[in-house]
Write a protein that holds these residues in place. Sequence first.
Motif, PDB file in Angstrom:
ATOM      1  N   HIS A  62      63.047  47.174  94.888  1.00 40.29           N
ATOM      2  CA  HIS A  62      63.904  47.264  93.696  1.00 40.29           C
ATOM      3  C   HIS A  62      63.275  46.789  92.386  1.00 40.29           C
ATOM      4  O   HIS A  62      63.888  46.971  91.329  1.00 40.29           O
ATOM      5  N   MET A  63      62.097  46.207  92.428  1.00 36.53           N
ATOM      6  CA  MET A  63      61.574  45.588  91.204  1.00 36.53           C
ATOM      7  C   MET A  63      61.391  46.584  90.051  1.00 36.53           C
ATOM      8  O   MET A  63      61.556  46.212  88.885  1.00 36.53           O
ATOM      9  N   HIS A  64      61.097  47.834  90.372  1.00 39.84           N
ATOM     10  CA  HIS A  64      60.891  48.801  89.294  1.00 39.84           C
ATOM     11  C   HIS A  64      62.206  49.411  88.796  1.00 39.84           C
ATOM     12  O   HIS A  64      62.208  50.204  87.846  1.00 39.84           O
ATOM     13  N   GLU A  65      63.317  49.018  89.411  1.00 42.00           N
ATOM     14  CA  GLU A  65      64.636  49.455  88.943  1.00 42.00           C
ATOM     15  C   GLU A  65      65.324  48.359  88.137  1.00 42.00           C
ATOM     16  O   GLU A  65      66.419  48.580  87.618  1.00 42.00           O
ATOM     17  N   LEU A  66      64.679  47.204  88.057  1.00 42.89           N
ATOM     18  CA  LEU A  66      65.306  46.049  87.417  1.00 42.89           C
ATOM     19  C   LEU A  66      64.606  45.655  86.121  1.00 42.89           C
ATOM     20  O   LEU A  66      63.375  45.698  86.022  1.00 42.89           O
ATOM     21  N   ASP A  67      65.401  45.243  85.155  1.00 35.95           N
ATOM     22  CA  ASP A  67      64.879  44.814  83.860  1.00 35.95           C
ATOM     23  C   ASP A  67      64.496  43.333  83.953  1.00 35.95           C
ATOM     24  O   ASP A  67      65.115  42.469  83.329  1.00 35.95           O
ATOM     25  N   VAL A  68      63.494  43.069  84.744  1.00 34.18           N
ATOM     26  CA  VAL A  68      63.012  41.715  85.031  1.00 34.18           C
ATOM     27  C   VAL A  68      61.497  41.766  85.055  1.00 34.18           C
ATOM     28  O   VAL A  68      60.921  42.762  85.484  1.00 34.18           O
ATOM     29  N   GLN A  69      60.839  40.683  84.619  1.00 35.84           N
ATOM     30  CA  GLN A  69      59.378  40.682  84.629  1.00 35.84           C
ATOM     31  C   GLN A  69      58.781  39.966  85.841  1.00 35.84           C
ATOM     32  O   GLN A  69      57.790  40.399  86.399  1.00 35.84           O
ATOM     33  N   VAL A  70      59.401  38.851  86.231  1.00 34.08           N
ATOM     34  CA  VAL A  70      58.820  38.029  87.298  1.00 34.08           C
ATOM     35  C   VAL A  70      59.798  37.897  88.458  1.00 34.08           C
ATOM     36  O   VAL A  70      60.975  37.576  88.256  1.00 34.08           O
ATOM     37  N   PHE A  71      59.300  38.143  89.661  1.00 31.80           N
ATOM     38  CA  PHE A  71      60.116  38.079  90.874  1.00 31.80           C
ATOM     39  C   PHE A  71      59.491  37.077  91.842  1.00 31.80           C
ATOM     40  O   PHE A  71      58.286  37.124  92.095  1.00 31.80           O
ATOM     41  N   GLN A  72      60.324  36.207  92.401  1.00 27.86           N
ATOM     42  CA  GLN A  72      59.827  35.292  93.428  1.00 27.86           C
ATOM     43  C   GLN A  72      60.814  35.194  94.578  1.00 27.86           C
ATOM     44  O   GLN A  72      62.006  34.938  94.373  1.00 27.86           O
ATOM     45  N   GLY A  73      60.325  35.391  95.797  1.00 31.28           N
ATOM     46  CA  GLY A  73      61.137  35.139  96.984  1.00 31.28           C
ATOM     47  C   GLY A  73      61.100  33.648  97.267  1.00 31.28           C
ATOM     48  O   GLY A  73      60.010  33.070  97.367  1.00 31.28           O
ATOM     49  N   VAL A  74      62.272  33.023  97.387  1.00 34.12           N
ATOM     50  CA  VAL A  74      62.301  31.557  97.463  1.00 34.12           C
ATOM     51  C   VAL A  74      62.928  31.004  98.743  1.00 34.12           C
ATOM     52  O   VAL A  74      63.195  29.804  98.845  1.00 34.12           O
ATOM     53  N   GLY A  75      63.184  31.864  99.730  1.00 37.34           N
ATOM     54  CA  GLY A  75      63.667  31.372 101.022  1.00 37.34           C
ATOM     55  C   GLY A  75      64.888  30.486 100.924  1.00 37.34           C
ATOM     56  O   GLY A  75      65.907  30.853 100.344  1.00 37.34           O
ATOM     57  N   GLY A  76      64.774  29.273 101.461  1.00 35.29           N
ATOM     58  CA  GLY A  76      65.899  28.343 101.484  1.00 35.29           C
ATOM     59  C   GLY A  76      65.951  27.379 100.313  1.00 35.29           C
ATOM     60  O   GLY A  76      66.629  26.340 100.387  1.00 35.29           O
ATOM     61  N   SER A  77      65.269  27.715  99.226  1.00 31.74           N
ATOM     62  CA  SER A  77      65.203  26.791  98.083  1.00 31.74           C
ATOM     63  C   SER A  77      66.561  26.479  97.465  1.00 31.74           C
ATOM     64  O   SER A  77      66.812  25.363  97.011  1.00 31.74           O
ATOM     65  N   PHE A  78      67.469  27.474  97.433  1.00 31.52           N
ATOM     66  CA  PHE A  78      68.798  27.220  96.858  1.00 31.52           C
ATOM     67  C   PHE A  78      69.546  26.192  97.710  1.00 31.52           C
ATOM     68  O   PHE A  78      70.294  25.372  97.189  1.00 31.52           O
ATOM     69  N   ASP A  79      69.344  26.249  99.030  1.00 32.59           N
ATOM     70  CA  ASP A  79      69.998  25.287  99.923  1.00 32.59           C
ATOM     71  C   ASP A  79      69.507  23.876  99.638  1.00 32.59           C
ATOM     72  O   ASP A  79      70.280  22.918  99.664  1.00 32.59           O
ATOM     73  N   VAL A  80      68.214  23.747  99.353  1.00 30.88           N
ATOM     74  CA  VAL A  80      67.656  22.430  99.031  1.00 30.88           C
ATOM     75  C   VAL A  80      68.193  21.953  97.689  1.00 30.88           C
ATOM     76  O   VAL A  80      68.645  20.810  97.549  1.00 30.88           O
ATOM     77  N   LEU A  81      68.176  22.820  96.689  1.00 32.28           N
ATOM     78  CA  LEU A  81      68.654  22.440  95.354  1.00 32.28           C
ATOM     79  C   LEU A  81      70.130  22.084  95.365  1.00 32.28           C
ATOM     80  O   LEU A  81      70.571  21.188  94.639  1.00 32.28           O
TER      81      LEU A  81
END
Length: 237
Positions: free
Chosen positions: A171-190
């Motif tokens: 999907h990255m070329h369909e989105l108006d975003v420059q930087v993409f990062q897969g972050v796994g369980g980082s939201f759970d930690v935060l």
Amino acid sequence: MKEKFLGVDVSNYTYAQLKENIMSDINERRKSFIVAINPEKILHAQKDADLLHLLNRATYQIPDGVGILVASKMTGGSIRERVTGIDMLLALCEQASLHAKSIFLYGAKPGVAEQAKDRLKSMYPDLQIAGVLDGYEKDKEKVKETINHAQPDILFVALGSPRQEYWIVDHMHELDVQVFQGVGGSFDVLSGKVKRAPDSFQKVGLEWLYRLIKEPWRIKRQIKLPTFLLKVWKDKK
């Protein structure tokens, strides 16, 4: 600036170099994709050609695992600094707050990303968080529309690996975003739902040991490290 282990590229940039490069990507409107690489992921890629291709498509393959540092030293490489997924996320949020860039949090269970958002705002009061969306939204078009409407500079995707990386590539070329990062369980930690290893463990690269003590079932994953190092040693001959 990349090294290769069992066919998988790994970037040897430091945090400082990554931050500079990624801010430049945003300013020059170059799309970039960050994926965290560890020994377990490299071993999986040996049996999955699609995963191998996916990992090597990333712009930055950060060395998230002490095993990568050991492998680099074994093969005469220069990777000496571990770059974890969550610390990369925090480094980018810091940069975003300093340079008036915006982020979007996509993924995890309902409510978790919202809690992660609150935590990030407390850490970086000037951070612009363009939006939040949990990973249980089934309408794919709605997900894309929500992100595009928010127009973030950086998108953090927490769908678990490698699902999140496949989602980014699809999907990255369909989105108006420059930087993409897969972050796994980082939201759970935060969000506080999962406790990260104490600083004393992090500084010496022993987060894996802390997790093993807390979750003994992880031993099945941890014993893959010597397998990985043995394969790297044999491969370098």
